[in-house]
Design an enzyme around this catalytic site. Structure first.
Site, PDB file in Angstrom:
ATOM      1  CB  CYS A  24      40.597   3.337  12.357  1.00 47.99           C
ATOM      2  SG  CYS A  24      40.971   1.578  12.247  1.00 47.99           S
ATOM      3  CB  ILE A  25      37.390   0.276   9.512  1.00 47.58           C
ATOM      4  CG1 ILE A  25      36.173  -0.053   8.651  1.00 47.58           C
ATOM      5  CG2 ILE A  25      37.504  -0.633  10.710  1.00 47.58           C
ATOM      6  CD1 ILE A  25      36.362  -1.158   7.674  1.00 47.58           C
TER       7      ILE A  25
END
Lengths: 81, 155
Positions: A24-25
């Site tokens: 994910c980020i």
């Protein structure tokens, strides 16, 4: 980045223990074969922020804002790169 | 230094965000917004240092090193970009209020995702303090969402 990726792989129980991993980020999201093989001290040493979030065989590890890059590097290594 | 709201919507405290990574401040202090419109703008002037390939999250870093992370919805990485469109590229210099991502709130909700969108300050140096604004309605790129101050300095 490769060194970091290798440390996370080891902390997650080694390459055989990682079924799937994505970035994910800010967090790595992994599905593991055996979640009990995770070494939290090693995760912290590799740069984990906070605590791991565990759900069944899944684990999320917050690593900072470049999780996608780290996950890409981990996947390269897992595929034998 | 004001951090502008990236979204138009209602301000929601991080404590009410059903994701421990944000609620427990693992990524730092901040707030969430419940967006009513599908546009996410840069919360400050700087460089778009990260824009995820799924277009659901990005980070802008100011020249002074202050970094703001904007996350559109929760667990939305699983949508793999469905319902998200990038309007800028990673590495771009951006102005405060510049549109970065367009998204489709109805489509994201229909896919079963919570649209509460955290805005947090990861890697904030210790000398900085964060002041939150009271819960209210905010307009993207116009209303401050929080203020960052250096201790003993109005900035």
């Amino acid at each position: 980045m490769r060194d970091k990726a290798l440390r996370y792989i080891e902390a997650l129980g080694g390459r055989e223990n990682i079924q799937e991993i994505d970035g994910c980020i800010t967090r790595l999201r992994a599905t593991l074969v055996d979640p009990s093989k995770v070494d939290e001290a090693k995760l912290r040493a590799a740069g984990m922020i906070g605590r791991p979030i565990r759900m069944g065989n899944g684990i999320q590890v917050v690593v900072g804002t470049h999780a996608e890059l780290i996950a890409t590097e981990i996947n390269k290594i897992l595929r034998g790169g | 230094m004001p951090i502008l709201s990236p979204f138009t919507g209602r301000v929601v405290p991080l404590d009410e965000v059903p994701d421990p990574v944000f609620a427990e401040r693992m990524l730092g202090e901040g707030v969430a917004v419940d967006p009513v419109a599908g546009i996410a703008v840069a919360p400050l002037r700087g460089r778009l240092v990260v824009l995820h390939s799924a277009n659901h999250a990005f980070a802008v870093e100011a020249e002074n090193g202050l970094k703001v992370l904007v996350h559109i919805g929760l667990d939305t990485v699983h949508l793999r970009g469905e319902g998200f469109e990038r309007l800028a590229q990673e590495g771009d210099p951006v102005e405060a209020g510049q549109p970065i991502v367009r998204f489709d709130p109805d489509r994201i909700r229909a896919a079963g995702y919570c649209l509460l969108s955290p805005v947090v300050l990861p890697d904030l140096p210790e000398r900085y303090r964060v002041q939150l604004v009271p819960a209210r309605e905010v307009i993207a790129g116009q209303d401050p969402l929080l203020y960052v101050m250096v201790e003993n300095d109005a900035w």
